[in-house]
Design a protein around this motif. Sequence first.
Motif, PDB file in Angstrom:
ATOM      1  N   SER A  75      19.265   0.891  -9.945  1.00  0.00           N
ATOM      2  CA  SER A  75      20.013   1.035  -8.814  1.00  0.00           C
ATOM      3  C   SER A  75      19.513   2.491  -8.513  1.00  0.00           C
ATOM      4  N   PRO A  76      18.971   2.683  -7.200  1.00  0.00           N
ATOM      5  CA  PRO A  76      19.272   4.564  -6.856  1.00  0.00           C
ATOM      6  C   PRO A  76      20.642   5.058  -6.118  1.00  0.00           C
ATOM      7  N   ARG A  77      20.897   4.260  -6.172  1.00  0.00           N
ATOM      8  CA  ARG A  77      22.412   5.024  -5.558  1.00  0.00           C
ATOM      9  C   ARG A  77      23.922   4.345  -7.258  1.00  0.00           C
ATOM     10  N   HIS A 113      30.382   5.661  -9.903  1.00  0.00           N
ATOM     11  CA  HIS A 113      30.333   6.127  -8.530  1.00  0.00           C
ATOM     12  C   HIS A 113      29.076   5.550  -7.666  1.00  0.00           C
ATOM     13  N   ALA A 114      29.135   5.113  -6.343  1.00  0.00           N
ATOM     14  CA  ALA A 114      28.699   4.444  -6.142  1.00  0.00           C
ATOM     15  C   ALA A 114      27.254   5.667  -4.988  1.00  0.00           C
ATOM     16  N   ARG A 115      27.428   6.393  -5.734  1.00  0.00           N
ATOM     17  CA  ARG A 115      26.894   7.727  -4.679  1.00  0.00           C
ATOM     18  C   ARG A 115      25.569   8.749  -5.820  1.00  0.00           C
ATOM     19  N   LYS A 116      24.742   8.134  -7.134  1.00  0.00           N
ATOM     20  CA  LYS A 116      24.560   8.446  -8.003  1.00  0.00           C
ATOM     21  C   LYS A 116      23.694   9.783  -7.901  1.00  0.00           C
ATOM     22  N   ASN A 117      22.720   9.758  -7.089  1.00  0.00           N
ATOM     23  CA  ASN A 117      21.775  10.864  -6.297  1.00  0.00           C
ATOM     24  C   ASN A 117      22.340  11.610  -5.489  1.00  0.00           C
ATOM     25  N   ASP A 118      23.743  11.627  -5.244  1.00  0.00           N
ATOM     26  CA  ASP A 118      24.294  12.396  -4.241  1.00  0.00           C
ATOM     27  C   ASP A 118      25.591  13.763  -4.850  1.00  0.00           C
ATOM     28  N   ARG A 119      24.804  14.894  -4.977  1.00  0.00           N
ATOM     29  CA  ARG A 119      24.888  15.905  -5.833  1.00  0.00           C
ATOM     30  C   ARG A 119      26.450  16.663  -4.816  1.00  0.00           C
ATOM     31  N   HIS A 120      26.617  17.082  -4.333  1.00  0.00           N
ATOM     32  CA  HIS A 120      27.779  17.015  -3.301  1.00  0.00           C
ATOM     33  C   HIS A 120      29.109  16.083  -3.707  1.00  0.00           C
ATOM     34  N   ALA A 121      28.800  14.726  -3.502  1.00  0.00           N
ATOM     35  CA  ALA A 121      29.903  13.879  -3.429  1.00  0.00           C
ATOM     36  C   ALA A 121      29.464  12.817  -5.406  1.00  0.00           C
ATOM     37  N   LEU A 122      28.928  13.488  -6.025  1.00  0.00           N
ATOM     38  CA  LEU A 122      29.258  13.817  -7.000  1.00  0.00           C
ATOM     39  C   LEU A 122      30.336  14.937  -7.980  1.00  0.00           C
ATOM     40  N   SER A 123      30.173  15.188  -7.465  1.00  0.00           N
ATOM     41  CA  SER A 123      30.883  17.446  -7.833  1.00  0.00           C
ATOM     42  C   SER A 123      32.323  17.089  -7.984  1.00  0.00           C
ATOM     43  N   SER A 124      33.636  15.893  -6.885  1.00  0.00           N
ATOM     44  CA  SER A 124      34.567  16.144  -7.561  1.00  0.00           C
ATOM     45  C   SER A 124      34.174  14.374  -8.163  1.00  0.00           C
ATOM     46  N   VAL A 125      33.443  13.732  -9.061  1.00  0.00           N
ATOM     47  CA  VAL A 125      33.942  12.786  -9.794  1.00  0.00           C
ATOM     48  C   VAL A 125      33.661  12.611 -11.175  1.00  0.00           C
ATOM     49  N   THR A 126      34.960  12.740 -11.796  1.00  0.00           N
ATOM     50  CA  THR A 126      35.329  12.363 -13.030  1.00  0.00           C
ATOM     51  C   THR A 126      33.959  11.775 -13.924  1.00  0.00           C
ATOM     52  N   GLU A 127      33.753  13.118 -14.774  1.00  0.00           N
ATOM     53  CA  GLU A 127      32.921  12.545 -15.590  1.00  0.00           C
ATOM     54  C   GLU A 127      33.522  11.005 -16.863  1.00  0.00           C
ATOM     55  N   VAL A 128      32.566  10.444 -17.527  1.00  0.00           N
ATOM     56  CA  VAL A 128      33.417   9.785 -18.119  1.00  0.00           C
ATOM     57  C   VAL A 128      32.346   9.679 -19.666  1.00  0.00           C
ATOM     58  N   SER A 129      32.743   9.806 -20.750  1.00  0.00           N
ATOM     59  CA  SER A 129      31.942   9.846 -22.410  1.00  0.00           C
ATOM     60  C   SER A 129      31.505   8.590 -22.891  1.00  0.00           C
ATOM     61  N   VAL A 232      31.839  -0.725 -16.780  1.00  0.00           N
ATOM     62  CA  VAL A 232      31.988   1.447 -16.050  1.00  0.00           C
ATOM     63  C   VAL A 232      30.812   0.616 -15.090  1.00  0.00           C
ATOM     64  N   GLY A 233      31.694   1.279 -13.997  1.00  0.00           N
ATOM     65  CA  GLY A 233      30.854   2.017 -12.733  1.00  0.00           C
ATOM     66  C   GLY A 233      30.797   0.493 -12.279  1.00  0.00           C
ATOM     67  N   LEU A 234      30.236   0.222 -10.992  1.00  0.00           N
ATOM     68  CA  LEU A 234      30.042  -0.358  -9.671  1.00  0.00           C
ATOM     69  C   LEU A 234      29.069  -0.129  -9.133  1.00  0.00           C
ATOM     70  N   ARG A 235      28.880  -2.028  -8.544  1.00  0.00           N
ATOM     71  CA  ARG A 235      27.373  -2.154  -8.407  1.00  0.00           C
ATOM     72  C   ARG A 235      27.550  -2.161  -7.298  1.00  0.00           C
ATOM     73  N   PHE A 236      26.261  -1.425  -6.559  1.00  0.00           N
ATOM     74  CA  PHE A 236      25.921  -1.677  -5.213  1.00  0.00           C
ATOM     75  C   PHE A 236      24.757  -2.156  -4.497  1.00  0.00           C
TER      76      PHE A 236
END
Length: 456
Positions: A75-77, A113-129, A232-236
């Motif tokens: 998915s692109p999202r 997070h369901a906005r995976k190609n939006d760098r601005h949005a992902l800057s405030s999303v905690t990364e999971v290992s 892990v993650g949400l379907r969009f």
Amino acid sequence: MPSEKKVISSFTVKVGLALFAGCILAPISLMTMFRLAVPLQTLRLLFSVGSVSSMTLGEQTGSADGAALFCDMSSPRSDVCELKGDVRVFLPNTTIVFLHPTIRRRSWRMKPHARKNDRHALSSVTEVSLSVVASSSLRHAPSGCTAESAAPAVIFSAGGYAGNMFHDFTDVLVPLFITASRFHGEVHFLVSDAPSWWLDKYQPLLRMLSRHAIIDMNRRSSEVLCYRHVIVGLRFHKEMSIDAAKTVGGRYSMADFARLARTSYGLERDRAIQLPRNDNNNGGSGVESHHRPRLLIISRKATRAFTNVDAIARTASILGYNVVVGEADQQSDLAALARLVNSCDVLVCLHGAVLTNLVFLPAGAVVVQVVPLGGLEAAAVEAFGAPARDMGLGYVQYNIAVEESSQAARVLAEPPAVRKEGWLALWSAYLVGQNVTLDVARFRGALSRALELLRH
């Protein structure tokens, strides 16, 4: 040739010794890891952690005992990984370890997070290992679990554009519904980047999706939670909507989400008024007095406001509506606004996040979206028009004329240049500060169309 054989033999012996030493040290290291809540830097030493893009798209691996791993990165999202088996969630460092009997050791990172190609949005999303290790290597290790659950868990982030109601729904709440509905409330939510006010605001809806207390991954520092099933993650599927064909068994639609939203906030009206087809002009109103539908005009408090609300209300009243005017913005009391929206049959609102409240309209109601200048016509349909129809609502779109906008001179002077700079530039140039003075004679047509839809 004999000398070459001797060299190869010596090299083989050295490699064998190195592998033997590794086999001894690996279980010791892993046992230590599970005995303690290890720091993230220790995990980085134990595993070679790569980006999520290193995973094969749609990779699915299972075993005879039912352990399985499936990651869908197509998915692109959104990226989604589903793990079934022995899964351990280390809250101190947002790390997930999956013990699998056959998969070779591997690790990767992802942002749930369901906005995976939006760098601005992902800057405030905690990364999971995420790390997959051989379960056989931990045979003698203590479980390290501070809590175990037979219920599945969904791990996601509420970061990104949290606080913007449209993004709260399209990026988090609707994808969460898509992902978790099949569990019928018997599921744990592990969420990161969720301010306490965000959890309070959407608590009624979250409670309908899960019977269990939400686990705030940013506020629990020493727990290791163990599950047999973790997503892990949400379907969009699409902007603020659902493709029923993609849900489990094709059982869930956006109309189901809207019904859940109404129920969660205790809203009483499930269906809007349905006007008789034989209504004819009653003193020019077009609707008999005992069939007057209730129309809500939402006028924003700051930007994108209607400057002639009184004139709009008079025109609607002449057509046969009972008119209510309400003000709203991102800080409005959601429960109170939901009740107001649900009490109405037609919603009139300028394009913007406040229009997300259409999810609280009763089925069969009508949305009239007023679209300001700035080349937003197609985006308006995608963001609110298509979702409205998917919810079983009528939809009317009114694209304003140049003379109806407070930004007319600016938009006419530079639209191509601004659009090339992207959405944020467009938002700043046209949506911030653009107010609308509707031509009520022209807008009357949109209001009449809404009445026609209520007759169907």
